[in-house]
Design an enzyme around this catalytic site. Structure first.
Site, PDB file in Angstrom:
ATOM      1  N   MET A 123      26.721   1.706  32.644  1.00 30.08           N
ATOM      2  CA  MET A 123      27.544   1.483  34.144  1.00 30.08           C
ATOM      3  C   MET A 123      26.850   2.819  35.157  1.00 30.08           C
ATOM      4  SD  MET A 123      31.054   3.020  32.334  1.00 30.08           S
ATOM      5  CE  MET A 123      30.183   4.365  32.049  1.00 30.08           C
ATOM      6  N   LYS A 173      37.930  -5.141  33.183  1.00 28.75           N
ATOM      7  CA  LYS A 173      37.970  -4.674  34.571  1.00 28.75           C
ATOM      8  C   LYS A 173      37.345  -6.017  35.223  1.00 28.75           C
ATOM      9  CE  LYS A 173      36.390  -0.442  36.098  1.00 28.75           C
ATOM     10  NZ  LYS A 173      36.524   1.048  35.831  1.00 28.75           N
ATOM     11  N   ASP A 197      38.747  -6.606  26.075  1.00 29.96           N
ATOM     12  CA  ASP A 197      37.580  -6.666  27.724  1.00 29.96           C
ATOM     13  C   ASP A 197      36.757  -7.791  28.498  1.00 29.96           C
ATOM     14  OD1 ASP A 197      38.535  -4.047  27.781  1.00 29.96           O
ATOM     15  OD2 ASP A 197      36.924  -2.921  26.635  1.00 29.96           O
TER      16      ASP A 197
HETATM   17  N1  SAH Z   1      31.833   0.750  24.738  1.00 30.25           N
HETATM   18  C1  SAH Z   1      30.404  -0.265  25.320  1.00 30.25           C
HETATM   19  C2  SAH Z   1      30.214   0.391  26.399  1.00 30.25           C
HETATM   20  C3  SAH Z   1      31.180  -0.017  27.922  1.00 30.25           C
HETATM   21  S1  SAH Z   1      30.897   0.588  29.480  1.00 30.25           S
HETATM   22  C4  SAH Z   1      29.624   0.027  24.386  1.00 30.25           C
HETATM   23  O1  SAH Z   1      29.674   0.787  23.428  1.00 30.25           O
HETATM   24  O2  SAH Z   1      28.824  -0.689  24.854  1.00 30.25           O
HETATM   25  C5  SAH Z   1      30.660  -1.013  30.153  1.00 30.25           C
HETATM   26  C6  SAH Z   1      28.805  -0.545  30.690  1.00 30.25           C
HETATM   27  O3  SAH Z   1      28.183  -1.116  29.535  1.00 30.25           O
HETATM   28  C7  SAH Z   1      28.242  -1.677  31.238  1.00 30.25           C
HETATM   29  O4  SAH Z   1      28.257  -0.912  32.922  1.00 30.25           O
HETATM   30  C8  SAH Z   1      26.924  -1.663  30.180  1.00 30.25           C
HETATM   31  O5  SAH Z   1      26.077  -0.767  31.012  1.00 30.25           O
HETATM   32  C9  SAH Z   1      27.137  -2.135  29.447  1.00 30.25           C
HETATM   33  N2  SAH Z   1      26.499  -2.943  28.283  1.00 30.25           N
HETATM   34  C10 SAH Z   1      28.024  -3.626  27.615  1.00 30.25           C
HETATM   35  N3  SAH Z   1      27.742  -4.702  27.789  1.00 30.25           N
HETATM   36  C11 SAH Z   1      25.642  -4.477  27.553  1.00 30.25           C
HETATM   37  C12 SAH Z   1      25.695  -6.260  27.881  1.00 30.25           C
HETATM   38  N4  SAH Z   1      25.400  -6.955  26.792  1.00 30.25           N
HETATM   39  N5  SAH Z   1      23.810  -5.520  28.637  1.00 30.25           N
HETATM   40  C13 SAH Z   1      23.901  -4.640  28.638  1.00 30.25           C
HETATM   41  N6  SAH Z   1      24.518  -3.459  29.673  1.00 30.25           N
HETATM   42  C14 SAH Z   1      25.521  -3.160  29.106  1.00 30.25           C
END
Ligand code: SAH
Length: 441
Positions: A374, A268, A249
């Site tokens: 998100m 994405k 991703d």
């Molecule tokens: N599976 C991922 C989430 C995927 S959805 C998890 O467990 O973290 C994608 C969302 O994750 C983004 O819109 C944001 O809200 C959050 N996200 C992922 N990595 C991030 C980071 N390093 N800092 C802040 N938000 C993050």
């Protein structure tokens, strides 16, 4: 010489399937234990209205678990997913023809059937395909063994039926096929599967030469954590080092880069998706079938807002065994890096992980702490929803952007101020319900 007791459904097709399996193992003797399954006994249950997933397998599974038979032979597409505890698929046999056939009166193809003709089928997928091509048809739930089904056409009760090509072929009835239908079918249609208890490694040895999965690779859904390489688990690192191919991703890009496997970007970026979820699922499956050690590397944890559940299900339904490696999800890293305890003795005893997208589906559960993923483009909507549900406007709201990455920044504000922030994803929004904690977070 080994002699096995083999459970099977009682229909001519099921018995033929057992013969087919054992014709490939000429040295193995077996005795048949024919049974009538729940689905066979209750022919009035329509398969078009979501019947229980184990309708044709339950009795056979029970016989195996009670040690009254050694193995059972099934059409692989009838197996429930997951299998009951204690059972395993010893072998998935190579696919026979996976397509569907139309058998009709006077050999009329689908497009020439009379207006409003009654057509029998036993699957909701086939019903949908039939109606998309011929909305005028009357679709009738079809049950019974193949002979009974064909009889419905021969007697004029139905103008046509849809049946699996492999079923007709196995029974020597290929001449009944009017036309092969171009419908997508169940992913395991045409395959036979041999099921036994997990505690029978002796049987595994016997059936393994028949198993098409012998040459398959393996799949792992691996959580990459929030992005910093030191926040990757050691187990994730092992899977990544051993991988032949990594599907990654956007947020796992920098981590994927450091490994030598073939890398495929499936993420994405700015709302634009490289591939549809269905395409990603299929790419993973094809990589495994091509014998590759396949890693699906996902930001954070695979099962938090990552559609990892769908990927798991897609692969499991095709009898791919999948390892899942947990990752540090963004909510936990954001909270730790911003030094905000998500729970705290006497003040916060519950946390919810929530999606801030789409705006009309934002939820506000009754937990002490709320963490939104998100929410990059929906901060105003989240704030509005929280205020309407009774949170005070001065309640603290903390945004953690790019948690753990070089670009990390932390913005501490209030619910009232939240809509005026001009910030972009990836961000995590942390809100505490109780106003008295404001000073603290
Ligand atoms: N599976 C991922 C989430 C995927 S959805 C998890 O467990 O973290 C994608 C969302 O994750 C983004 O819109 C944001 O809200 C959050 N996200 C992922 N990595 C991030 C980071 N390093 N800092 C802040 N938000 C993050």
């Amino acid at each position: 010489m080994v002699s096995l007791i083999v459970a099977s459904r009682n229909s001519p097709l099921a018995l033929r399937q057992v013969e087919e399996v054992f014709s490939l193992l000429p040295l193995i003797k077996y005795r048949l234990l024919p049974l009538s399954s729940y689905g066979d006994k209750h022919k009035n249950i329509s398969l078009l209205d979501a019947p229980p997933p184990n309708i044709f397998t339950k009795e056979l599974d029970e016989i195996l678990l009670r040690r009254r038979a050694d193995a059972a032979v099934h059409s692989a597409k009838d197996l429930p997913c997951p299998l009951p505890e204690g059972l395993t698929v010893l072998a998935l046999l190579p696919a026979a023809n996976p397509q569907d056939a139309l058998v009709s009166q006077h050999n009329l193809p689908l497009r020439k059937l009379p207006h409003g003709a009654a057509v029998g089928t036993s699957s909701p997928l086939r019903r949908q395909e039939l109606l998309s091509r011929r909305p005028d048809l009357q679709i009738v739930a079809l049950r019974g063994n193949i002979g009974e089904r064909l009889q419905k056409v021969d007697s004029g009760q139905l103008a046509a039926i849809v049946v699996a090509v492999c079923a007709l072929q196995r029974l020597g009835l290929s001449d009944r096929i009017t036309e092969i239908l171009p419908f997508p079918t169940h992913p395991l249609q045409g395959h036979l599967a041999v099921v036994a208890r997990t505690d029978r490694p002796d049987l595994r040895k016997i059936f393994q030469p028949l198993d098409v999965r012998r040459t398959w690779g393996r799949a792992a859904l691996v959580g990459a954590g929030p992005g910093h390489p030191l926040l990757l688990t050691r187990q994730a690192d092992i899977y990544l080092r051993q991988a032949d191919i990594i599907f990654y991703d956007d947020l796992a890009r920098d981590i994927a880069k450091t490994y030598s496997a073939t890398k495929v970007y499936v993420g994405k970026r700015k709302g634009r998706q490289a591939y549809s979820q269905e395409t990603i699922n299929e790419k993973l499956y094809q990589a495994v079938k091509a014998g590759r050690k396949t890693v699906r590397l996902k930001g954070g944890d695979p099962f938090i807002f990552g559609r990892g559940g769908e990927e798991l299900e897609y692969l499991q339904q095709r009898l791919v065994s999948v390892a899942v490696v947990p990752g540090i999800t963004a909510a936990l890293s954001a909270a730790a890096l911003a030094q905000i305890p998500l729970t705290k003795r006497g003040q916060a005893a519950s946390v919810a992980l929530l999606s801030g997208h789409p705006a009309h589906k934002i939820k506000v559960p009754q937990t002490d702490t709320l963490v939104y993923y998100m929410a990059g483009t929906t901060l105003a909507a989240v704030s509005g929803k929280l205020l309407r549900s009774g949170l005070p406007p001065p309640a603290a709201a903390v945004c953690v952007l790019n948690a753990s990455l070089p670009a990390q920044s932390i913005i501490r504000t209030t619910l009232r101020q939240l809509p005026s922030l001009k910030i972009k994803d990836p961000l995590i929004l942390i809100v505490r319900r109780t106003a008295e904690n404001d000073a603290e977070i």
